[in-house]
Design a protein around this motif. Structure first.
Motif, mmCIF file in Angstrom:
data_model
loop_
_atom_site.group_PDB
_atom_site.id
_atom_site.type_symbol
_atom_site.label_atom_id
_atom_site.label_comp_id
_atom_site.label_asym_id
_atom_site.label_seq_id
_atom_site.Cartn_x
_atom_site.Cartn_y
_atom_site.Cartn_z
ATOM 1 N N VAL A 91 26.468 17.837 37.343
ATOM 2 C CA VAL A 91 26.627 19.073 36.571
ATOM 3 C C VAL A 91 26.944 18.700 35.133
ATOM 4 O O VAL A 91 27.924 17.994 34.858
ATOM 5 N N ALA A 92 26.072 19.158 34.222
ATOM 6 C CA ALA A 92 26.256 18.894 32.795
ATOM 7 C C ALA A 92 26.775 20.156 32.124
ATOM 8 O O ALA A 92 26.135 21.203 32.178
ATOM 9 N N GLY A 93 27.925 20.042 31.501
ATOM 10 C CA GLY A 93 28.506 21.192 30.816
ATOM 11 C C GLY A 93 28.077 21.243 29.357
ATOM 12 O O GLY A 93 27.623 20.248 28.793
ATOM 13 N N ARG A 94 28.223 22.401 28.778
ATOM 14 C CA ARG A 94 28.054 22.608 27.325
ATOM 15 C C ARG A 94 29.236 23.446 26.854
ATOM 16 O O ARG A 94 30.076 23.827 27.648
ATOM 17 N N VAL A 128 33.306 29.239 27.181
ATOM 18 C CA VAL A 128 33.469 28.567 28.473
ATOM 19 C C VAL A 128 32.304 28.973 29.369
ATOM 20 O O VAL A 128 31.918 30.145 29.404
ATOM 21 N N MET A 129 31.747 28.027 30.105
ATOM 22 C CA MET A 129 30.642 28.358 31.024
ATOM 23 C C MET A 129 31.180 29.143 32.218
ATOM 24 O O MET A 129 32.192 28.774 32.811
ATOM 25 N N LYS A 130 30.485 30.227 32.552
ATOM 26 C CA LYS A 130 30.913 31.133 33.613
ATOM 27 C C LYS A 130 30.724 30.499 34.994
ATOM 28 O O LYS A 130 29.814 29.694 35.196
ATOM 29 N N ASP A 172 34.469 26.898 33.655
ATOM 30 C CA ASP A 172 35.569 27.555 34.355
ATOM 31 C C ASP A 172 36.184 26.581 35.368
ATOM 32 O O ASP A 172 35.482 26.001 36.192
ATOM 33 N N GLU A 173 37.505 26.388 35.280
ATOM 34 C CA GLU A 173 38.189 25.383 36.095
ATOM 35 C C GLU A 173 38.005 25.621 37.595
ATOM 36 O O GLU A 173 38.031 24.676 38.390
ATOM 37 N N ARG A 174 37.774 26.867 37.996
ATOM 38 C CA ARG A 174 37.609 27.145 39.422
ATOM 39 C C ARG A 174 36.327 26.536 39.969
ATOM 40 O O ARG A 174 36.246 26.188 41.153
ATOM 41 N N PHE A 175 35.329 26.343 39.089
ATOM 42 C CA PHE A 175 34.117 25.642 39.520
ATOM 43 C C PHE A 175 34.424 24.158 39.774
ATOM 44 O O PHE A 175 33.946 23.570 40.748
ATOM 45 N N ARG A 196 34.109 34.208 26.578
ATOM 46 C CA ARG A 196 35.254 33.768 25.777
ATOM 47 C C ARG A 196 36.393 33.304 26.677
ATOM 48 O O ARG A 196 36.560 33.804 27.782
ATOM 49 N N PRO A 197 37.154 32.316 26.194
ATOM 50 C CA PRO A 197 38.230 31.750 27.025
ATOM 51 C C PRO A 197 39.406 32.713 27.166
ATOM 52 O O PRO A 197 39.837 33.314 26.172
ATOM 53 N N TYR A 198 39.906 32.875 28.398
ATOM 54 C CA TYR A 198 41.187 33.572 28.589
ATOM 55 C C TYR A 198 42.244 32.822 27.786
ATOM 56 O O TYR A 198 42.266 31.588 27.771
ATOM 57 N N GLY A 199 43.132 33.582 27.134
ATOM 58 C CA GLY A 199 44.177 32.971 26.323
ATOM 59 C C GLY A 199 43.776 32.766 24.885
ATOM 60 O O GLY A 199 44.594 32.358 24.061
ATOM 61 N N GLY A 200 42.490 33.006 24.613
ATOM 62 C CA GLY A 200 42.001 32.890 23.247
ATOM 63 C C GLY A 200 41.685 31.458 22.863
ATOM 64 O O GLY A 200 41.745 30.548 23.687
ATOM 65 N N GLY A 201 41.354 31.279 21.596
ATOM 66 C CA GLY A 201 41.004 29.954 21.099
ATOM 67 C C GLY A 201 39.529 29.834 20.799
ATOM 68 O O GLY A 201 38.762 30.749 21.100
#
Ligand code: 9D3
Length: 245
Positions: free
Chosen positions: A111-114, A61-63, A119-122, A52-57
């Motif tokens: 890299v294909a996301g779903r 989010v992919m780890k 995660d922005e750090r990636f 689940r996303p930090y901050g909610g919503g």
């Protein structure tokens, strides 16, 4: 050239790339394609790839860790100098020019996301670039990665036949294609343009260039503005426009 796709749907990528021009290039070892599933690099019993996303919503989010380890595995299997590209709606829109430069690479890791994203750090730490296929929404990066693989593969030496590859660097570059016809000569009230039925190849080339210019002027004036037309091309386009009335 070597393509590696990091994806939760490896079968989708391998199956689609196995068809047609890309499939033949793979068979003939002009390119290789491997898919890497982040799920295979998870460390927990449930093989969790999202959270689940930090901050909610809404959405997930992919780890970081499964993505990171999947990319490392793809690098390990390939070369040190691999380029890592995250396919994303926030990316730089791809162009034919960008794809032409990409042909020079030894290895491209896509890299294909779903889900809602990754995660922005990636993106920051593991990716060299971020590419988009245009301003519309698709459900994940797989189809976008396939677009890149297809468009790059057809530029590699030996992939297309001589005639098709000659077409690529032709003078009609940056223009829309001319119309094409095959048998029968007549369909209802529509017949094939007379010039194509005669054997005058210079006249046929002239007609095709005129049609390419005219159609680009009609349908994609934005493309025409970017081009420097020769005097001959200016004349052909003027003829096309005059003949419309
Ligand atoms: C509807 C959800 N959007 C909220 C603003 C965010 C969003 C997240 C994930 C939108 C699309 C996606 C999935 N898309 C891609 O992974 C993608 C993509 C695209 O959607 N358009 C153009 N190029 C690309 S490259 C990867």
């Amino acid at each position: 050239m070597r393509f590696d796709v990091v994806t939760l749907f490896p079968d989708m990528v391998i199956a689609a790339a196995g068809c047609g021009v890309t499939g033949r290039a793979i068979e003939r070892n002009i390119v290789s394609l491997s898919a890497w599933n982040p799920r295979d690099y998870t460390l927990d019993r449930h093989r969790t790839v999202d959270d689940r996303p930090y901050g909610g919503g809404p959405g997930m989010v992919m780890k970081y860790q499964p993505l990171h380890d999947a990319v490392q595995a793809a690098k390990q299997a390939g070369v040190k100098a691999a380029k890592v590209v995250y396919m994303s709606p926030q990316g730089k829109p791809i162009t034919q020019a960008l794809l032409s430069e990409t042909c020079e690479l030894e290895q491209l890791i896509l890299v294909a996301g779903r889900y809602e994203g990754i995660d922005e750090r990636f993106v920051e730490q593991d990716c060299d670039e971020e590419w988009s296929i245009g301003d519309y929404v698709i459900s994940g990066g797989e189809l976008a990665a396939l677009v890149v693989i297809d468009a790059v593969t057809r530029l590699l030496p030996g992939v297309l036949g001589d005639e098709d590859s000659a077409q690529q660097d032709s003078h009609s570059d940056g223009l829309l294609d001319c119309p094409h016809f095959t048998r029968p000569e007549q369909i209802a009230a529509c017949s094939v343009p007379q010039v194509l039925l005669g054997g005058n190849h210079a006249e046929i080339e002239r007609w095709r260039m005129k049609q390419a210019l005219g159609r680009t002027w009609q349908k994609r004036p934005d493309l025409l503005k970017k081009k420097n037309l020769s005097a001959e091309q200016e004349n052909l386009l003027r003829e096309f426009i005059v003949e419309l009335v």
